[in-house]
Write a protein that holds these residues in place. Structure first.
Motif, PDB file in Angstrom:
ATOM      1  N   ARG B  39       5.458  17.714 -18.458  1.00 34.35           N
ATOM      2  CA  ARG B  39       6.273  16.519 -18.271  1.00 34.35           C
ATOM      3  C   ARG B  39       7.276  16.723 -17.141  1.00 34.35           C
ATOM      4  NH1 ARG B  39       8.981  16.072 -23.336  1.00 34.35           N
ATOM      5  NH2 ARG B  39      10.348  14.610 -22.295  1.00 34.35           N
ATOM      6  N   PHE B  40       7.865  17.913 -17.089  1.00 38.19           N
ATOM      7  CA  PHE B  40       8.830  18.218 -16.036  1.00 38.19           C
ATOM      8  C   PHE B  40       8.185  18.094 -14.664  1.00 38.19           C
ATOM      9  CE2 PHE B  40      12.671  20.646 -17.722  1.00 38.19           C
ATOM     10  CZ  PHE B  40      12.646  19.959 -18.914  1.00 38.19           C
ATOM     11  N   GLU B  41       7.004  18.647 -14.580  1.00 35.37           N
ATOM     12  CA  GLU B  41       6.324  18.636 -13.279  1.00 35.37           C
ATOM     13  C   GLU B  41       6.015  17.223 -12.823  1.00 35.37           C
ATOM     14  OE1 GLU B  41       6.206  20.757 -11.011  1.00 35.37           O
ATOM     15  OE2 GLU B  41       7.223  22.116 -12.394  1.00 35.37           O
ATOM     16  N   LYS B  42       5.592  16.423 -13.803  1.00 39.27           N
ATOM     17  CA  LYS B  42       5.255  15.038 -13.482  1.00 39.27           C
ATOM     18  C   LYS B  42       6.509  14.310 -12.961  1.00 39.27           C
ATOM     19  CE  LYS B  42       2.958  11.048 -15.389  1.00 39.27           C
ATOM     20  NZ  LYS B  42       3.214  10.189 -16.533  1.00 39.27           N
ATOM     21  N   LEU B  43       7.583  14.511 -13.675  1.00 40.74           N
ATOM     22  CA  LEU B  43       8.851  13.869 -13.305  1.00 40.74           C
ATOM     23  C   LEU B  43       9.325  14.366 -11.936  1.00 40.74           C
ATOM     24  CD1 LEU B  43      10.490  11.805 -14.826  1.00 40.74           C
ATOM     25  CD2 LEU B  43      11.854  13.648 -15.795  1.00 40.74           C
ATOM     26  N   ARG B  44       9.204  15.673 -11.761  1.00 44.70           N
ATOM     27  CA  ARG B  44       9.662  16.275 -10.510  1.00 44.70           C
ATOM     28  C   ARG B  44       8.877  15.708  -9.315  1.00 44.70           C
ATOM     29  NH1 ARG B  44      11.741  21.586  -9.973  1.00 44.70           N
ATOM     30  NH2 ARG B  44      10.553  22.348 -11.748  1.00 44.70           N
ATOM     31  N   ALA B  45       7.561  15.553  -9.513  1.00 38.05           N
ATOM     32  CA  ALA B  45       6.729  15.023  -8.433  1.00 38.05           C
ATOM     33  C   ALA B  45       7.138  13.583  -8.106  1.00 38.05           C
ATOM     34  CB  ALA B  45       5.259  15.072  -8.830  1.00 38.05           C
ATOM     35  N   GLY B  46       7.404  12.825  -9.158  1.00 36.20           N
ATOM     36  CA  GLY B  46       7.817  11.428  -8.951  1.00 36.20           C
ATOM     37  C   GLY B  46       9.113  11.350  -8.157  1.00 36.20           C
ATOM     38  N   ILE B  47      10.057  12.184  -8.555  1.00 38.17           N
ATOM     39  CA  ILE B  47      11.354  12.189  -7.863  1.00 38.17           C
ATOM     40  C   ILE B  47      11.178  12.575  -6.402  1.00 38.17           C
ATOM     41  CG2 ILE B  47      13.594  13.339  -7.745  1.00 38.17           C
ATOM     42  CD1 ILE B  47      13.420  13.678 -10.802  1.00 38.17           C
ATOM     43  N   ALA B  48      10.378  13.595  -6.195  1.00 37.28           N
ATOM     44  CA  ALA B  48      10.172  14.076  -4.823  1.00 37.28           C
ATOM     45  C   ALA B  48       9.546  12.984  -3.963  1.00 37.28           C
ATOM     46  CB  ALA B  48       9.281  15.323  -4.843  1.00 37.28           C
ATOM     47  N   ARG B  49       8.590  12.268  -4.546  1.00 41.02           N
ATOM     48  CA  ARG B  49       7.911  11.207  -3.797  1.00 41.02           C
ATOM     49  C   ARG B  49       8.905  10.087  -3.439  1.00 41.02           C
ATOM     50  NH1 ARG B  49       5.122   9.346  -0.166  1.00 41.02           N
ATOM     51  NH2 ARG B  49       3.718   7.611  -0.528  1.00 41.02           N
ATOM     52  N   THR B  50       9.719   9.711  -4.396  1.00 42.59           N
ATOM     53  CA  THR B  50      10.707   8.661  -4.117  1.00 42.59           C
ATOM     54  C   THR B  50      11.699   9.135  -3.064  1.00 42.59           C
ATOM     55  OG1 THR B  50      10.562   8.217  -6.477  1.00 42.59           O
ATOM     56  CG2 THR B  50      12.170   6.951  -5.248  1.00 42.59           C
ATOM     57  N   GLU B  51      12.118  10.392  -3.223  1.00 39.23           N
ATOM     58  CA  GLU B  51      13.057  10.934  -2.241  1.00 39.23           C
ATOM     59  C   GLU B  51      12.469  10.891  -0.843  1.00 39.23           C
ATOM     60  OE1 GLU B  51      14.280  14.842  -3.391  1.00 39.23           O
ATOM     61  OE2 GLU B  51      15.871  14.065  -4.708  1.00 39.23           O
ATOM     62  N   GLU B  52      11.190  11.226  -0.761  1.00 41.57           N
ATOM     63  CA  GLU B  52      10.525  11.241   0.535  1.00 41.57           C
ATOM     64  C   GLU B  52      10.505   9.837   1.137  1.00 41.57           C
ATOM     65  OE1 GLU B  52       6.409  12.566   0.326  1.00 41.57           O
ATOM     66  OE2 GLU B  52       6.112  11.532   2.250  1.00 41.57           O
ATOM     67  N   LEU B  53      10.184   8.857   0.270  1.00 43.04           N
ATOM     68  CA  LEU B  53      10.166   7.475   0.759  1.00 43.04           C
ATOM     69  C   LEU B  53      11.548   7.031   1.225  1.00 43.04           C
ATOM     70  CD1 LEU B  53       7.814   5.626  -1.759  1.00 43.04           C
ATOM     71  CD2 LEU B  53       7.428   6.005   0.681  1.00 43.04           C
ATOM     72  N   PHE B  54      12.547   7.373   0.429  1.00 43.35           N
ATOM     73  CA  PHE B  54      13.907   6.936   0.788  1.00 43.35           C
ATOM     74  C   PHE B  54      14.442   7.685   2.003  1.00 43.35           C
ATOM     75  CE2 PHE B  54      15.726   3.761  -2.001  1.00 43.35           C
ATOM     76  CZ  PHE B  54      14.752   3.664  -2.987  1.00 43.35           C
ATOM     77  N   ALA B  55      13.883   8.886   2.236  1.00 43.00           N
ATOM     78  CA  ALA B  55      14.384   9.668   3.363  1.00 43.00           C
ATOM     79  C   ALA B  55      14.158   8.950   4.692  1.00 43.00           C
ATOM     80  CB  ALA B  55      13.705  11.037   3.389  1.00 43.00           C
ATOM     81  N   VAL B  56      13.104   8.112   4.765  1.00 46.43           N
ATOM     82  CA  VAL B  56      12.854   7.421   6.036  1.00 46.43           C
ATOM     83  C   VAL B  56      13.969   6.429   6.349  1.00 46.43           C
ATOM     84  CG1 VAL B  56      10.339   7.619   5.900  1.00 46.43           C
ATOM     85  CG2 VAL B  56      11.447   5.549   5.039  1.00 46.43           C
TER      86      VAL B  56
END
Lengths: 219, 400
Positions: B39-56
C-alpha cells in the motif's frame, strides 16, 4: 466646535486623507496644517487598516502569493494582478486584523481567485491562447521539449480547473511548498486531516487528468 | 503493532510531516508488514506522479518578479483611485465635513481655482491661458464669517456641495497618497528630482500624491443664485465669468517627513502636536518638506481673474472692501494666494534658496511653528516644523 469634533471622529481616516490631499494640492503643507489645527481636528481611532500594518502584511506575503499564483495561472502579470486583487479585498475588510489569521485568509483568497480565473479560462476554451502567450519570451532551448512541457502544463491546469475548487486549492498550495502546518493554518483545517485530504484531492485530480488524457501512462 | 489503516497517516509519513516518534513507529512497522509495504508503495508512486506533473508548473528560475515595495506603492495608488471612482471626488471631499470646516475647504478650492495665476499664452491653446504659480501671497481670512457659519442648518453646505459635485468634473483622480520607504522609489513614481534637507539626513518617509486634474464651467446665473441661497447675494460674479471653462492640473506632489512625525500619514494631518493613536507622542522635532511643480490652470483669456478673486475672497470671509483692496495690492500676474485664519500668526518676506519666500510663524502653546514657502525652478517648496524663523532658514540653506 464640540460638535465638529464628534462629527469628525466618525469620518473614516481615509476620507480625511482625501480631504488633506485636495487641500494640500491647492496649498503648501503649512497653511493646511494651520487651518487643521485651528479647526482642532483630531485623529480618530475608528476601525481601519493602519497604513504601516497593511504595508507590513503586503510585504510579508506578496512574493510568495505571486509565486503560488504563477504556478496556478501560468502568467506572471496575471498572477500579480490577482495578488493585488486579494490585497484589495483585504484592505476592505479591516476586521480581519483582529481575527489573527490574515496570512491564511490571503492565501485562501488568492488561490480562490486564481482557480476562478482558471475555471473561467477553461470554460472559454482559451487555453490555446494562454499557451501561446506563455511560450513567448521563454528561454531558447529545445523547441520540442518546450512544446511538450507547455502541453503538459496546460493539461495539469485544465484538470485543476475541473476538480473541486477546495481540492485544487490544497494541491496547488502543497505543490508551492507549503508545509502541513502552513496548509492547516491557511485553510483552517486540522493538521491531522491534511494527509487524508491530500490523498483525496490527488485521487480526484488523477481521475480527472486520466479522463482528459487517457493516452498518458496510468497514474 | 497492527496494520496502519489510515492512509492519511501514511501520506503524512511519506511527506515527512510526522513527529520523529511517529515516524520511527511507522518505519519499524513497515519493515515487518508486507501488505502495508504494498500500500505504501502504491501511495508513494501516486504522490511522485502528481509531484512530477505539478513540477512543470514551476516558473523558470530567471523569471523575476517586481520589487514588492514598488508593487505596494502601485497598489496603493491603483486601489485608491478605483475606490474613489465610486464617489465624485469633491462630493466625498466635502460631504461629511462639519460645517465650519467645509467652508474653508470649499473656499480654499475656489480660491485655488480662481485666484492669481499668471496667464501664459500657448499656441496650442488659442482660446485658453495657461496659468502657472510663480509667487506666493498670504491673505488673512476670518473663518467665523464663512458662509458655513450663517446658521445652524446645513442647507448652505448641501447647496454648495451639490453645486460643486454637479459642476466640477474630475478628469484625473490621484487616489490616496502612496507612502514610500525611500527617495528613489518616490523619484521613479513622480518623475522629477526630489530635494532633501541634508542636515537632517534621510527622510523618515516620503509620501507621493498622484497627479490631479479637474475642471468646471462657470455658469454665472447658477453661481449667483447659489450665492443668494446661501445668504451672500452681496457677492457679485462678474459678467465675464459666464461660460468660462476653468481647468486645473496639479502634477504629482511629494511630502518628505523628517524626524519624529506621525506614522499614520506621510504628510501632516491634523493635530500633529497631540498624542497619536497607540500612545505615541509626536514630538516637536517633526519637519516636513513639500515639493510640487506648479499647478497649471487654464482659463479663457478674457476672464477677469481679479473680479472673480474678489468674489471668492468674500466667500471665505473677507469684507467687500478688504477683498477689493487686497485684489488691488496683489500682483495677479503669478501669485498663489494662501489664506491663513486671522490671529494664528504673523508672516514676513524672507530670502531663501536664492529667491524670495514667505515665512509664516505661528505661536503655539508648545512653541513656535514655522511655515516657509517659496517657488524655485517652477517647483513650489514648503518647509514646516517647530522652531524659530532662523531654524527654518538654516534648514532651508542645507537643501540639496
Amino acid at each position: 466646535m464640540g460638535k465638529a469634533k464628534s462629527d469628525l471622529s466618525q469620518i473614516s481616516p481615509l476620507d480625511r486623507l482625501t480631504y488633506w490631499r485636495v487641500l494640500e494640492a491647492a496649498y503648501p503643507v503649512g497653511s493646511t496644517d494651520t487651518l487643521a489645527r485651528w479647526m482642532s481636528l483630531r485623529q480618530s481611532s475608528s476601525e481601519h487598516w493602519l497604513e504601516a500594518d497593511f504595508r507590513g502584511v503586503f510585504l510579508e506575503h506578496y512574493e510568495r502569493m505571486v509565486a503560488i499564483l504563477v504556478r496556478l495561472v501560468g502568467d506572471r502579470s496575471q498572477a500579480e494582478e490577482l495578488t493585488s486583487d486579494a490585497f484589495w479585498r483585504l484592505y476592505h475588510q479591516p476586521s480581519l486584523q483582529s481575527e489573527g489569521n490574515v496570512g491564511g485568509w490571503l492565501y485562501r483568497t488568492a488561490t480562490n481567485l486564481g482557480i476562478d480565473s482558471l475555471r473561467a479560462r477553461v470554460r472559454r476554451r482559451e487555453h490555446e491562447k494562454v499557451a501561446e502567450h506563455e511560450l513567448t519570451g521563454k528561454r531558447a532551448g529545445d523547441p520540442l521539449h518546450d512544446l511538450l512541457r507547455e502541453e503538459k502544463r496546460q493539461h495539469v491546469r485544465t484538470a485543476l480547473a475541473l476538480i473541486k475548487p477546495a481540492a485544487a486549492q490544497l494541491l496547488i498550495l502543497r505543490a508551492s511548498g507549503l508545509s502541513y502546518k502552513e496548509l492547516a493554518h491557511a485553510l483552517n483545517i486540522k493538521m491531522s486531516s491534511i494527509g487524508t485530504m491530500l490523498n483525496r484531492a490527488e485521487e480526484e485530480f488523477r481521475k480527472r487528468y486520466l479522463a482528459l488524457h487517457p493516452h498518458e501512462e496510468a497514474l | 503493532m497492527t496494520c496502519i489503516d489510515d492512509d492519511g497517516i501514511v501520506r503524512a509519513w511519506l511527506d515527512h510531516e510526522l513527529s520523529p516518534v511517529e515516524e520511527e513507529q511507522i518505519k519499524r512497522h513497515l519493515s515487518s508488514c508486507s501488505s502495508c509495504q504494498l500500500r505504501f508503495e502504491k501511495l508513494r508512486a501516486g504522490i511522485a506522479r502528481t509531484e512530477e506533473l505539478f513540477a512543470v508548473l514551476a516558473p523558470p528560475a530567471q523569471d523575476k518578479g517586481t520589487d514588492p515595495e514598488l508593487e505596494y506603492s502601485r497598489l496603493s495608488l491603483r486601489v485608491r483611485s478605483v475606490e474613489q471612482q465610486k464617489i465624485p471626488l469633491l462630493t466625498s471631499l466635502l460631504a461629511r465635513f462639519p460645517r465650519p470646516l467645509w467652508g474653508v475647504a470649499a473656499g480654499a478650492v475656489l480660491v485655488a481655482i480662481l485666484v492669481g495665476f499668471n496667464p501664459v499664452r500657448t499656441l496650442a491653446q488659442r482660446f485658453l491661458a495657461m496659468l502657472r504659480v510663480e509667487k506666493i501671497a498670504v491673505v488673512t481670512i476670518d473663518p467665523s464669517t464663512l458662509v458655513s457659519s450663517a446658521g445652524a442648518d446645513s442647507r448652505p453646505y448641501k447647496l454648495i456641495n451639490q453645486f460643486l459635485s454637479d459642476n466640477v468634473i474630475v478628469t484625473i483622480d490621484p487616489g490616496r497618497p502612496a507612502i514610500l520607504a525611500n527617495l528613489n522609489q518616490a523619484k521613479q513614481l513622480v518623475g522629477y528630482n526630489i530635494r532633501t534637507i541634508s542636515s537632517l539626513g534621510a527622510p523618515q518617509r516620503v509620501a507621493v500624491r498622484g497627479e490631479t486634474a479637474f475642471q468646471m464651467t462657470l455658469d454665472r446665473d447658477r453661481l449667483q443664485s447659489l450665492l443668494e441661497e446661501v445668504g451672500r447675494s452681496d457677492i457679485q460674479i462678474p459678467e465675464s465669468a459666464n461660460g468660462a471653462l476653468i481647468a486645473v492640473h496639479i502634477p504629482a506632489t511629494v511630502v518628505s517627513s523628517y524626524g519624529d512625525c506621525p506614522l499614520r500619514q506621510g504628510y501632516p494631518g491634523p493635530d500633529n502636536s497631540r498624542r497619536e493613536r497607540g500612545g505615541e507622542f509626536v514630538g516637536n522635532n517633526c519637519t516636513y518638506l513639500f515639493q510640487a511643480p506648479s499647478p497649471t490652470v487654464s482659463v479663457p483669456q478674457n476672464l477677469n481673474m481679479a473680479d472673480i478673486a474678489e468674489a471668492a475672497l468674500q466667500l471665505v470671509g473677507m469684507s467687500a472692501n478688504e477683498a477689493r483692496s487686497f485684489c488691488q495690492t496683489v500682483d495677479w500676474s503669478s501669485t498663489l494666494v494662501v489664506p491663513i485664519p486671522r490671529n494664528t500668526g504673523s508672516y514676513e518676506t524672507v530670502a531663501v534658496d536664492g529667491v524670495e519666500g514667505t515665512l509664516i510663524t505661528e505661536t503655539l502653546p508648545q512653541g513656535n511653528r514655522y511655515n516657509l514657502m517659496w517657488i524655485k525652478g517652477g517647483v513650489i517648496h514648503a518647509l514646516t516644523g517647530h522652531g524659530s524663523p532662523s531654524d527654518a532658514l538654516s534648514l532651508a540653506a542645507t537643501l540639496r
